[in-house]
Design an enzyme around this catalytic site. Structure first.
Site, PDB file in Angstrom:
ATOM      1  N   GLN A 172       1.856   5.620   0.667  1.00  0.00           N
ATOM      2  CA  GLN A 172       0.945   5.614   1.806  1.00  0.00           C
ATOM      3  C   GLN A 172       0.251   6.966   1.947  1.00  0.00           C
ATOM      4  O   GLN A 172      -0.943   7.047   2.236  1.00  0.00           O
ATOM      5  CB  GLN A 172       1.743   5.286   3.081  1.00  0.00           C
ATOM      6  CG  GLN A 172       0.910   5.070   4.329  1.00  0.00           C
ATOM      7  CD  GLN A 172       0.144   3.767   4.288  1.00  0.00           C
ATOM      8  OE1 GLN A 172       0.510   2.844   3.580  1.00  0.00           O
ATOM      9  NE2 GLN A 172      -0.932   3.684   5.054  1.00  0.00           N
ATOM     10  N   VAL A 193      -6.636   3.935   6.933  1.00  0.00           N
ATOM     11  CA  VAL A 193      -5.286   3.957   6.359  1.00  0.00           C
ATOM     12  C   VAL A 193      -4.374   4.742   7.302  1.00  0.00           C
ATOM     13  O   VAL A 193      -4.738   5.797   7.806  1.00  0.00           O
ATOM     14  CB  VAL A 193      -5.308   4.617   4.951  1.00  0.00           C
ATOM     15  CG1 VAL A 193      -3.907   4.786   4.397  1.00  0.00           C
ATOM     16  CG2 VAL A 193      -6.147   3.778   3.985  1.00  0.00           C
ATOM     17  N   ALA A 194      -3.174   4.188   7.537  1.00  0.00           N
ATOM     18  CA  ALA A 194      -2.241   4.819   8.468  1.00  0.00           C
ATOM     19  C   ALA A 194      -1.546   6.023   7.850  1.00  0.00           C
ATOM     20  O   ALA A 194      -1.457   6.150   6.632  1.00  0.00           O
ATOM     21  CB  ALA A 194      -1.198   3.798   8.893  1.00  0.00           C
ATOM     22  N   SER A 199       2.733   2.909   9.033  1.00  0.00           N
ATOM     23  CA  SER A 199       2.010   1.760   8.478  1.00  0.00           C
ATOM     24  C   SER A 199       2.838   0.476   8.550  1.00  0.00           C
ATOM     25  O   SER A 199       4.037   0.482   8.257  1.00  0.00           O
ATOM     26  CB  SER A 199       1.656   2.035   7.014  1.00  0.00           C
ATOM     27  OG  SER A 199       1.172   0.864   6.410  1.00  0.00           O
ATOM     28  N   HIS A 201       2.580  -1.755   6.486  1.00  0.00           N
ATOM     29  CA  HIS A 201       2.939  -2.072   5.091  1.00  0.00           C
ATOM     30  C   HIS A 201       4.344  -1.568   4.761  1.00  0.00           C
ATOM     31  O   HIS A 201       5.046  -2.169   3.957  1.00  0.00           O
ATOM     32  CB  HIS A 201       1.922  -1.459   4.126  1.00  0.00           C
ATOM     33  CG  HIS A 201       0.621  -2.204   4.086  1.00  0.00           C
ATOM     34  ND1 HIS A 201       0.465  -3.394   3.416  1.00  0.00           N
ATOM     35  CD2 HIS A 201      -0.577  -1.942   4.655  1.00  0.00           C
ATOM     36  CE1 HIS A 201      -0.782  -3.824   3.554  1.00  0.00           C
ATOM     37  NE2 HIS A 201      -1.436  -2.965   4.315  1.00  0.00           N
ATOM     38  N   ASP A 208      -2.543  -7.353   2.515  1.00  0.00           N
ATOM     39  CA  ASP A 208      -4.005  -7.294   2.502  1.00  0.00           C
ATOM     40  C   ASP A 208      -4.475  -8.438   1.621  1.00  0.00           C
ATOM     41  O   ASP A 208      -3.999  -8.583   0.488  1.00  0.00           O
ATOM     42  CB  ASP A 208      -4.495  -5.959   1.931  1.00  0.00           C
ATOM     43  CG  ASP A 208      -4.181  -4.789   2.853  1.00  0.00           C
ATOM     44  OD1 ASP A 208      -3.893  -5.035   4.034  1.00  0.00           O
ATOM     45  OD2 ASP A 208      -4.228  -3.638   2.383  1.00  0.00           O
ATOM     46  N   GLU A 255      -9.761  -4.254  10.395  1.00  0.00           N
ATOM     47  CA  GLU A 255      -9.410  -4.626   9.013  1.00  0.00           C
ATOM     48  C   GLU A 255      -9.224  -6.138   8.946  1.00  0.00           C
ATOM     49  O   GLU A 255      -8.139  -6.651   9.210  1.00  0.00           O
ATOM     50  CB  GLU A 255      -8.115  -3.923   8.577  1.00  0.00           C
ATOM     51  CG  GLU A 255      -8.252  -2.424   8.436  1.00  0.00           C
ATOM     52  CD  GLU A 255      -6.987  -1.747   7.915  1.00  0.00           C
ATOM     53  OE1 GLU A 255      -6.050  -2.460   7.522  1.00  0.00           O
ATOM     54  OE2 GLU A 255      -6.963  -0.512   7.915  1.00  0.00           O
ATOM     55  N   HIS A 258      -6.162  -7.499   6.760  1.00  0.00           N
ATOM     56  CA  HIS A 258      -4.770  -7.081   6.960  1.00  0.00           C
ATOM     57  C   HIS A 258      -4.039  -8.022   7.930  1.00  0.00           C
ATOM     58  O   HIS A 258      -4.419  -8.138   9.097  1.00  0.00           O
ATOM     59  CB  HIS A 258      -4.767  -5.638   7.488  1.00  0.00           C
ATOM     60  CG  HIS A 258      -3.408  -5.089   7.783  1.00  0.00           C
ATOM     61  ND1 HIS A 258      -2.782  -4.144   6.992  1.00  0.00           N
ATOM     62  CD2 HIS A 258      -2.528  -5.363   8.784  1.00  0.00           C
ATOM     63  CE1 HIS A 258      -1.595  -3.855   7.505  1.00  0.00           C
ATOM     64  NE2 HIS A 258      -1.425  -4.582   8.601  1.00  0.00           N
TER      65      HIS A 258
END
Ligand SMILES: [Zn+2]
Length: 301
Positions: A172, A193-194, A199, A201, A208, A255, A258
Site C-alpha cells: 500500500q 490511495v489510502a 486501507s 484492501h 477493485d 472510486e 472499489h
C-alpha cells in the site's frame, strides 16, 4: 611404372579411408553432444525460491506445492517436458495465531489497522473468479460471495475482472507514493490511495473491479457492469465504499471500482439507510463500545 602407380594408388586409398573414418568419428561425437545437450539445458531450479506463505484455512486450496523436495523430484523426472511442469500454487499470508479479525472495522483516514495487521482466512482469489494476475488473495467468505455475484452477472450477460484485492501495508505504501506523485490535486482533491494501515484492501475484504472494453478503473463507471452493481451488489454483501459525493465523509476520492464485502445483513442495512459503509461501521463501532460500557452497570443491578 605400373607397380609404382599401384603403390601410389594404394596410398591415396589409405589416406581417403583415413579421412572417411575421421569424419565418421567426429559425426558420432557431434551426435552424442546433441543428445547430451538437452539434458543439461533442462536442469530446473528447485522451487524453494517460491513464496513460502501457507494458507491453513482452506486445505483443498493449500494442498499443492508445500513440499519443495517432492516438487524437485517430480521436475527431475520430467526433464524433457519442463514446460509442462505446473507453476507452484500461490500462497496467501496467514494471520498471527489468536489475532482478533477486524473485518468490520471502520477503516479510513482516522482508523489505523497497523502496518503488521494480516486478516484471517485469506484464499487465492483466482480459484473463484477471473483476476488480472494469479497472485491475489481475499477473505474466503468474500471470495465465495464474489463468485456467486459474478455468476449472477454472467447470467445477465456481464463480466467483471478483479484488478486488486488484499494488499499488505508495505505494498500500500508503494502504491500511495506512485499515486500521489501523479494525482491532479485540483481534479482529485482527496487521495485515491489510502495510507498504509488505513486501507480496506488490508482487511482482505475489498476488491477493485474492471470490465470491457478497456478494463480500466477510470472507465468502470461508464460500463453496464457498474450499473448492475449499483442495483444489486448489496444483495451479495458488497457495497461501493466511495460513491460519488461522499469524498468529504470518507476522506477519499470517489472510486466506482472499489467494493467492500460487509456481509448481506450489513449491506442491506447500509443500502436501506442510504449512508456510506464508513458511516455505518462507525455507528456500529460506537454502538458496540456503548454496549460494552453499559454491560457491567446492567450486571450490577
Ligand atoms: Zn480499491
Amino acid at each position: 611404372m605400373n607397380s609404382h602407380w599401384k603403390i601410389i594408388t594404394f596410398f591415396i586409398i589409405c589416406i581417403a579411408a583415413g579421412l572417411g573414418i575421421g569424419v565418421g568419428i567426429s559425426k558420432v561425437v557431434m551426435n552424442k553432444k546433441e543428445v547430451v545437450q538437452p539434458v543439461s539445458q533442462t536442469k530446473v531450479k528447485k522451487t524453494s525460491e517460491t513464496t513460502p506463505l501457507v494458507s491453513d484455512d482452506v486445505p483443498s486450496l493449500a494442498a499443492t506445492g508445500t513440499d519443495n523436495a517432492s516438487q524437485s523430484e517430480t521436475v527431475a523426472v520430467a526433464t524433457d517436458k519442463a514446460a509442462a511442469v505446473p507453476k507452484p500454487a500461490y500462497k496467501c499470508a496467514v494471520a498471527p495465531e489468536g489475532q482478533a479479525d477486524q473485518w468490520l472495522a471502520p477503516v479510513g483516514p482516522d482508523y489505523d489497522l497497523g502496518k503488521t495487521y494480516i486478516p484471517n482466512h485469506l484464499v487465492v482469489l483466482e480459484n473463484y473468479v477471473v483476476t488480472s494476475s494469479s497472485t491475489m488473495c481475499l477473505n474466503a467468505s468474500a471470495a465465495l460471495k464474489l463468485q456467486v455475484m459474478e455468476s449472477a452477472m454472467k447470467a445477465a450477460g456481464l463480466h467483471v475482472v478483479v484488478s486488486s484485492a488484499y494488499r499488505t501495508a508495505n505494498y500500500q505504501e508503494g502504491l500511495l507514493e506512485k499515486s500521489e506523485a501523479k494525482r491532479d490535486k485540483i481534479k482529485n482533491p482527496y487521495p485515491l490511495v489510502a495510507l498504509a494501515g488505513h486501507s480496506e484492501h488490508q482487511l482482505g475484504m475489498a476488491v477493485d473491479l474492471t470490465a470491457a472494453p478497456d478494463y480500466s478503473l477510470d472507465n468502470f463507471i461508464n460500463t453496464p457492469e457498474y450499473a448492475w452493481l449499483e442495483l444489486h451488489s448489496y444483495e451479495y454483501g458488497f457495497i461501493e465504499s466511495y460513491p460519488s459525493g461522499s469524498e468529504a465523509i470518507t476522506g477519499y476520492s470517489t472510486e466506482s471500482w472499489h467494493y467492500r464485502y460487509v456481509g448481506v445483513p450489513n449491506a442491506l442495512a447500509i443500502h436501506n439507510q442510504g449512508i456510506t459503509t464508513y458511516q455505518y461501521l462507525k455507528n456500529l463501532a460506537i454502538q458496540e463500545s456503548m454496549q460494552q460500557k453499559a454491560a457491567p452497570i446492567a450486571g450490577q443491578q
